[in-house]
Design an enzyme around this catalytic site. Structure first.
Site, PDB file in Angstrom:
ATOM      1  N   CYS A  31      15.641  11.838  80.570  1.00 36.68           N
ATOM      2  CA  CYS A  31      15.608  12.772  81.007  1.00 36.68           C
ATOM      3  C   CYS A  31      15.230  13.121  82.369  1.00 36.68           C
ATOM      4  CB  CYS A  31      13.938  13.656  80.601  1.00 36.68           C
ATOM      5  SG  CYS A  31      13.660  15.137  80.014  1.00 36.68           S
TER       6      CYS A  31
ATOM      7  N   HIS B  11      15.121  12.897  73.818  1.00 33.57           N
ATOM      8  CA  HIS B  11      13.871  12.587  74.531  1.00 33.57           C
ATOM      9  C   HIS B  11      13.881  11.452  72.596  1.00 33.57           C
ATOM     10  CE1 HIS B  11      11.590  12.888  77.668  1.00 33.57           C
ATOM     11  NE2 HIS B  11      11.798  14.057  77.537  1.00 33.57           N
TER      12      HIS B  11
ATOM     13  N   GLU C  19      12.563   8.801  71.357  1.00 38.27           N
ATOM     14  CA  GLU C  19      11.482   7.959  71.786  1.00 38.27           C
ATOM     15  C   GLU C  19      10.085   8.379  71.489  1.00 38.27           C
ATOM     16  OE1 GLU C  19      11.186  10.170  75.630  1.00 38.27           O
ATOM     17  OE2 GLU C  19      12.179   9.387  74.488  1.00 38.27           O
TER      18      GLU C  19
END
Length: 328
Positions: A123, A215, A217
């Site tokens: 990001c 994202h 994760e």
């Protein structure tokens, strides 16, 4: 640019992975847990790795209680690592160059180019890296990009090897990088969406740099926690607008109940709002329907690092020697 091959046969010594955590202090430990969980699932039974956490000097992590679980960045430069993961951060300045960590972050980017086999930039870290390397600037969006989005996977790309035509990825950001700008500077687009733009992309530096605007994760509750945080900021008067619901994330029932809550007079009371919002989530918990796609991406990345290290090892002493030359 030809795509590296991901091999199935891995094995070998332990992969040393460095995680540089730039998240706010109240999210630092949760962020480590997200990456730990994803790496563990992606590595499976075929890859042994050691994860060590580090903090830049000007980060919230270095100044807060989480510093006890994170080493200083100088330790990374002295020790070296096979692979590097750099988290994003909550934006504080309009220009990346005005962020308090910019000088230390810039040094990390340049070090990683020649001292790691592969680096993954998440990001805001992705935005910072391409701006430093090529002057490609992020562009502020009209409203925050938040939700879970279907992204088209590029065929015959190492990062999306084994993926279906579309993958699911959470996104949470105010800024975007232009696909045209990235392509013009030699970046390979691995996945993208017409609604949110580029998702993941990569380039040789000569280290293999993988960038994610999304994202993968994130856990099932992360977007809900961010929405809750942003709503609380509005209710306390530190934000000008009530946040938009994340796209394609909450169940239909949860969306209806949150909309009713938003129109209720109780929304003006932060404590009442949070109590009712948390009750809605307990009854309608989000699901991480993107996690198989996230595991595949990280598995491809890990296997490629192992394959490249086995083909052309870079020892710790070599890293130290090269870094000492770069510093002068």
């Amino acid at each position: 640019m030809s795509s590296p091959a991901v091999v199935e046969a891995v094995g070998g010594a332990t992969v040393e992975i460095a995680l540089v955590n730039n998240m706010p202090e109240n999210a630092a430990e949760a962020t480590v847990g997200q990456f730990e969980t994803l790496l563990r699932r992606a590595a499976g039974q075929g890859i042994t790795y050691q994860l060590t956490c580090y903090a830049l000097p000007q980060s919230d992590v270095a100044r807060g209680s989480a510093s006890s679980t994170h080493e200083e960045i100088e330790a990374l430069y002295a020790r070296g690592a096979d692979a590097l993961i750099v988290t994003g951060a909550e934006p504080r300045a309009e220009r990346l160059a005005d962020e308090p960590f910019w000088a230390d972050f810039s040094r990390l980017v340049l070090w990683a180019r020649t001292h790691t086999l592969g680096s993954l930039w998440s990001c805001l870290a992705a935005h910072g890296a391409v701006e430093l390397l090529d002057g490609v600037s992020r562009r502020r969006q009209d409203q925050k990009i938040s939700g879970v989005f279907a992204c088209s996977a590029t065929p015959d790309d190492w990062a999306t090897q084994g993926a279906p035509e579309e993958i699911l990825v959470p996104h949470s950001r105010y800024n975007s990088l232009s696909r045209e700008d990235l392509a013009a500077n030699g970046y390979v687009i691995s996945s993208w969406s017409p609604s949110v733009g580029v998702d993941s992309f990569w380039r040789r530096e000569p280290s293999l740099f993988l960038f994610t605007q999304g994202h993968p994760e994130y856990t099932a509750n992360t977007l809900a926690s961010e929405f809750r945080r942003d709503a609380l900021r509005f209710l306390k008067g530190t934000s000008a607008a009530f946040p938009k619901l994340p796209d394609n994330y909450f169940s239909g029932a949860a969306q209806e109940e949150i909309a009713l809550l938003r129109s209720s007079p109780e929304v003006l009371d932060p404590f009442s709002f949070l109590e009712r919002f948390d009750r809605i989530l307990e009854q309608n918990p989000p699901t991480a329907n993107w996690f198989n796609d996230a595991e595949r991406l990280y598995g491809n990345w890990l296997r490629l690092i192992v394959a490249e290290r086995n083909e052309e090892p870079i020892g710790t002493m070599a890293r130290k020697a090269a870094f000492s030359r770069c510093k002068t």
